[in-house]
Design a protein around this motif. Structure first.
Motif, PDB file in Angstrom:
ATOM      1  N   MET A   1      19.022 -31.167   8.462  1.00  0.00           N
ATOM      2  CA  MET A   1      20.315 -30.626   8.056  1.00  0.00           C
ATOM      3  C   MET A   1      20.579 -29.348   8.827  1.00  0.00           C
ATOM      4  SD  MET A   1      19.884 -29.184   4.139  1.00  0.00           S
ATOM      5  CE  MET A   1      18.433 -28.251   3.645  1.00  0.00           C
ATOM      6  N   VAL A   2      21.868 -29.074   9.061  1.00  0.00           N
ATOM      7  CA  VAL A   2      22.282 -27.844   9.728  1.00  0.00           C
ATOM      8  C   VAL A   2      22.981 -26.993   8.675  1.00  0.00           C
ATOM      9  CG1 VAL A   2      23.641 -26.861  11.602  1.00  0.00           C
ATOM     10  CG2 VAL A   2      22.585 -29.119  11.867  1.00  0.00           C
ATOM     11  N   LEU A   3      22.425 -25.814   8.408  1.00  0.00           N
ATOM     12  CA  LEU A   3      22.985 -24.962   7.357  1.00  0.00           C
ATOM     13  C   LEU A   3      23.997 -23.985   7.940  1.00  0.00           C
ATOM     14  CD1 LEU A   3      19.733 -24.073   5.357  1.00  0.00           C
ATOM     15  CD2 LEU A   3      21.563 -25.597   4.619  1.00  0.00           C
ATOM     16  N   PRO A   4      25.077 -23.717   7.218  1.00  0.00           N
ATOM     17  CA  PRO A   4      26.011 -22.673   7.655  1.00  0.00           C
ATOM     18  C   PRO A   4      25.373 -21.292   7.424  1.00  0.00           C
ATOM     19  CG  PRO A   4      26.705 -23.595   5.555  1.00  0.00           C
ATOM     20  CD  PRO A   4      25.509 -24.387   6.004  1.00  0.00           C
ATOM     21  N   PRO A   5      25.883 -20.257   8.140  1.00  0.00           N
ATOM     22  CA  PRO A   5      25.221 -18.940   8.120  1.00  0.00           C
ATOM     23  C   PRO A   5      24.896 -18.387   6.726  1.00  0.00           C
ATOM     24  CG  PRO A   5      27.014 -18.954   9.699  1.00  0.00           C
ATOM     25  CD  PRO A   5      27.058 -20.272   9.008  1.00  0.00           C
ATOM     26  N   ASP A   6      25.821 -18.495   5.764  1.00  0.00           N
ATOM     27  CA  ASP A   6      25.564 -17.882   4.455  1.00  0.00           C
ATOM     28  C   ASP A   6      24.415 -18.588   3.723  1.00  0.00           C
ATOM     29  OD1 ASP A   6      27.362 -20.033   4.486  1.00  0.00           O
ATOM     30  OD2 ASP A   6      28.094 -19.558   2.482  1.00  0.00           O
ATOM     31  N   LEU A   7      24.353 -19.919   3.836  1.00  0.00           N
ATOM     32  CA  LEU A   7      23.258 -20.635   3.171  1.00  0.00           C
ATOM     33  C   LEU A   7      21.944 -20.449   3.927  1.00  0.00           C
ATOM     34  CD1 LEU A   7      24.922 -23.979   2.062  1.00  0.00           C
ATOM     35  CD2 LEU A   7      24.447 -21.939   0.707  1.00  0.00           C
TER      36      LEU A   7
ATOM     37  N   LEU B   1      31.678 -28.467   1.862  1.00  0.00           N
ATOM     38  CA  LEU B   1      31.571 -29.832   2.364  1.00  0.00           C
ATOM     39  C   LEU B   1      30.141 -30.152   2.796  1.00  0.00           C
ATOM     40  CD1 LEU B   1      34.739 -30.176   4.631  1.00  0.00           C
ATOM     41  CD2 LEU B   1      34.365 -31.192   2.376  1.00  0.00           C
ATOM     42  N   ILE B   2      29.682 -31.344   2.424  1.00  0.00           N
ATOM     43  CA  ILE B   2      28.426 -31.849   2.972  1.00  0.00           C
ATOM     44  C   ILE B   2      28.789 -33.052   3.821  1.00  0.00           C
ATOM     45  CG2 ILE B   2      26.155 -32.789   2.439  1.00  0.00           C
ATOM     46  CD1 ILE B   2      26.262 -31.371  -0.236  1.00  0.00           C
ATOM     47  N   GLU B   3      28.533 -32.947   5.108  1.00  0.00           N
ATOM     48  CA  GLU B   3      28.894 -34.019   6.029  1.00  0.00           C
ATOM     49  C   GLU B   3      27.651 -34.806   6.391  1.00  0.00           C
ATOM     50  OE1 GLU B   3      30.181 -32.742   9.902  1.00  0.00           O
ATOM     51  OE2 GLU B   3      31.181 -34.659  10.285  1.00  0.00           O
TER      52      GLU B   3
ATOM     53  N   ASN C   1      31.180 -23.268   9.879  1.00  0.00           N
ATOM     54  CA  ASN C   1      31.235 -22.578   8.589  1.00  0.00           C
ATOM     55  C   ASN C   1      31.689 -23.491   7.450  1.00  0.00           C
ATOM     56  OD1 ASN C   1      30.507 -19.864   9.433  1.00  0.00           O
ATOM     57  ND2 ASN C   1      32.437 -19.934  10.569  1.00  0.00           N
ATOM     58  N   GLY C   2      31.078 -23.307   6.303  1.00  0.00           N
ATOM     59  CA  GLY C   2      31.533 -24.022   5.114  1.00  0.00           C
ATOM     60  C   GLY C   2      31.165 -25.500   5.092  1.00  0.00           C
ATOM     61  N   VAL C   3      30.371 -25.959   6.048  1.00  0.00           N
ATOM     62  CA  VAL C   3      29.982 -27.368   6.091  1.00  0.00           C
ATOM     63  C   VAL C   3      28.471 -27.463   6.312  1.00  0.00           C
ATOM     64  CG1 VAL C   3      30.304 -29.602   7.226  1.00  0.00           C
ATOM     65  CG2 VAL C   3      32.194 -27.965   7.158  1.00  0.00           C
ATOM     66  N   ILE C   4      27.812 -28.303   5.518  1.00  0.00           N
ATOM     67  CA  ILE C   4      26.401 -28.616   5.755  1.00  0.00           C
ATOM     68  C   ILE C   4      26.376 -29.963   6.452  1.00  0.00           C
ATOM     69  CG2 ILE C   4      24.217 -29.195   4.658  1.00  0.00           C
ATOM     70  CD1 ILE C   4      26.101 -27.327   2.366  1.00  0.00           C
TER      71      ILE C   4
END
Lengths: 438, 438
Positions: free
Chosen positions: B300-306, B253-255, B279-282
């Motif tokens: 932008m706020v990146l989730p840990p994996d990205l 998801l990109i919010e 998690n799972g959301v930018i």
């Protein structure tokens, strides 16, 4: 001490949410403890039940509390883990070594820049209230493009009109717009492979990097005034040769004119774009070096065929450069300050480079060869028979050195030194210390 | 009058080049006439032969003159053609129609912005000379990221640390960095397809746009506080549903939290990123609307994996946002001005929207339905049985109207009106004129 209910937050539910979140994170509410019921909490905090319910819902969704049907809301232990993760700085932030002799700097020497003057132009730009209330033109402010156009025609023999110029926040922003315009082409070669920021954008857009000596590229990226890290300048003849080859083999040229204003010695250097009569070449320029690296203002000049394609897509791209800085720069150039700024910087860096070179000769004597770069502020130091590169670099780093580039040559070790931000008074001390690393 | 030899140009050869170019363009040197020999010209202008030779070479390369062996250099007639092309403005520049009632504006009402205050912060940022001499951090200034982090945690329940935040000049600049990080995913669906600038970037990076109702996307772009052009806000329940579906079907998801600060009525709206525990959301946000559209600052706020992937590539991307504006904004938020700015804007736009709606009801009575948007400054006017859309729009344009969007509904014609920059005093006059278009 209990946290206060925050009165400043925009939404009421966020105040309840933050209140409990803090209690949980600080472990004043221990894992397993029960929250008051929604009704009781609403009464206590004098808020509506809906507000409290939303806050609880969000706390539950984020794992701070858990709802047990028929029983109520209980604190989980995720708060403990989250806290450490949330407030810890990354290790990378702390690890940086102090650099005492920064010969790697791409910054600007403060003596070259007239802050007071620039501040005046920014202030005057900020007074144009009406203009700042709206988004800027996607292509860049028209008056700045007019001024740039005149500057490029007079100084860089670039063939253009304001319509051909696209402004953006840095060369990368412009390449992001350019890549889709030339997407039929897939293989790109860099004359100076040191420009990794440029390479990154093309790779991101699915271009394939190739070595122009081994296979034929579709696009060539040339920086004729920065042909190597230490600033070799291509002669008119070399430029004509590139142009002829490009036209014979249908190669699109991207000319990044970085540092062209700083050619010190040799021949003057007309732009390839101009030599090509404006066709088949994309011309790129930037103000990072001329003014301040913190001012993000670059531009590209598109050839007629790409301009048409761009105009069809223009409105899909918002302008990236600050409108205030565009307005300020426009008037700054109009008033002739860019040219005097360039003259001042050239003189300053040339003098610095000369001093660095003569100091290096004095200190290294026969043990090294010193070459002043043709542009910019970079000198090349080649130390003969200097042993293992990694060991030298390790020792230098320990003493606080940073270099623009370092590699092994046939004769020894080659270091590129940028004198941009190292003060002249430090040259002798730095070079003597450097000698001890070999 | 003959042109003067320009003394200000950086290179000497450019002075000779410009001198002849002007003579040729102004046709004081007619096509076919012969230039003085290099030797004579050098003597006349008191310059070296190399300088004159280079100038002639460039003039020849650009087609102004032609060299005839054993004879000399002759003026071509390209000067005449070039001149018209070079100094002509494109037709598009002139064609723009005057807009008298701009209900399409994405600008900001000047009354909401305290210019004097912002100027003070910019001035103080410009005083930090040392900091402005270097490039900014590629990820954005650390202190601004710290301040943003606190703001997002307290107001938008976003889960993050300053390390998770990337700053850029506009949402598009950030999407250019994001796209390569998620390149394994190829199909993207937009909840609100109106955001064409966002679509353009994904298309440029080879993503395939898809309709989420017909096939399963890999990525979903959601603007929960701007679900339609007139600003519908998704409820907590709807957000949870999106989140559940994304997690079940492995959709990233990109919010885009555009306009979240302007929710007027209904429930408060926690961010999806927070509901997902980060998690799972930018998460994307921007200051164009909160401060000034001319300030290009988004994040932008990146989730840990990205984040991990980004950190490996970070140094390849130069920062795009102005460092001065980053420093100014940081202190502006620290001093609490962002929150008071938001409160002020909310109040102002809410009042304006209410007046526009009541005026519309008064003027259209039973002939239209008026709905105030849930966020922002957009109202929806649905005119019953209103005939042909194109004809209505043509008449409205003739009278100087512009709308945010216009389409046909089952009942008639639907217009989205943004009241951002139309002054309240003009509402009644504008709506009465608008009524005449039906």
């Amino acid at each position: 001490m209990k946290p206060e209910l925050d009165n400043q937050s925009v939404h009421r539910y966020m105040r309840v949410y933050n209140y409990y979140k803090q209690l949980i994170l600080s472990q004043q509410l221990a894992p397993g403890s029960r929250l008051p019921s929604i009704r009781r909490c609403a009464a206590e905090l004098q808020m509506s039940r809906t507000t409290v319910e939303t806050a609880y819902m969000v706390l539950a969704a984020e794992g701070y509390i858990i709802s047990r049907p028929q029983s109520g809301f209980y604190v989980t232990d995720i708060g403990r883990t989250r806290k450490t993760a949330e407030f810890q700085k990354s290790a990378a932030q702390k690890e940086k070594k102090p650099v005492l002799y920064n010969f790697a700097s791409a910054s600007v020497d403060r003596e070259t820049f007239r802050f007071e003057l620039w501040r005046r132009y920014i202030k005057s730009a900020l007074r144009q209230d009406e203009r700042l209330l709206s988004y800027g033109e996607p292509q860049g402010e028209y008056d700045l493009r007019e001024v740039l156009c005149r500057y490029l025609q007079n100084n860089r023999n670039v063939v253009c009109t304001p319509e051909h110029i696209v402004i953006g926040a840095g060369v990368q922003s412009l390449l992001h717009i350019l890549c889709p315009l030339i997407e039929g082409r897939k293989k790109i070669a860099f004359y100076n492979p040191g420009f990794r920021q440029g390479r990154a954008v093309f790779e991101d857009h699915g271009f394939e990097l190739c070595d122009r000596k081994q296979e034929q590229p579709d696009v060539c990226y040339v920086s004729p005034s920065q042909a190597t890290a230490w600033g070799d300048v291509l002669s008119v003849g070399e430029r004509m040769k590139i142009l002829r080859e490009a036209s014979e083999k249908n190669i699109l040229l991207i000319e990044d004119d970085y540092n062209s204003e700083f050619c010190y010695y040799h021949h003057p250097s007309p732009s390839i774009q101009g030599l090509a009569g404006g066709n088949g070449v994309i011309y790129l320029g930037t103000f990072s070096r001329l003014l301040l690296p913190s001012i993000r203002l670059s531009f590209m000049v598109l050839p007629p065929d790409l301009l048409e394609k761009y105009q069809r897509r223009r409105d899909f791209y918002n302008q990236t450069a600050s409108k205030t800085e565009q307005i300020a720069l426009c008037q700054f150039i109009r008033d002739g300050h860019l040219e005097s700024q360039i003259r001042k910087s050239r003189k300053h860096y040339l003098a610095k480079t000369k001093i660095l070179c003569s100091e290096a000769k004095r200190i290294f004597v026969e043990e090294a060869k010193v070459t002043a770069g043709e542009t910019g502020f970079v000198s090349l130091l080649e130390i003969f028979g200097a042993g293992n590169l990694r060991e030298v670099l390790y020792r230098a780093e320990e003493k606080g050195f940073a270099f623009l580039s370092a590699d092994e040559s046939e004769q020894g070790i080659r270091l590129a030194l940028s004198c941009a931000t190292v003060p002249v008074e430090k040259f002798s001390e730095a070079l003597q210390l450097l000698k001890q690393c070999f």
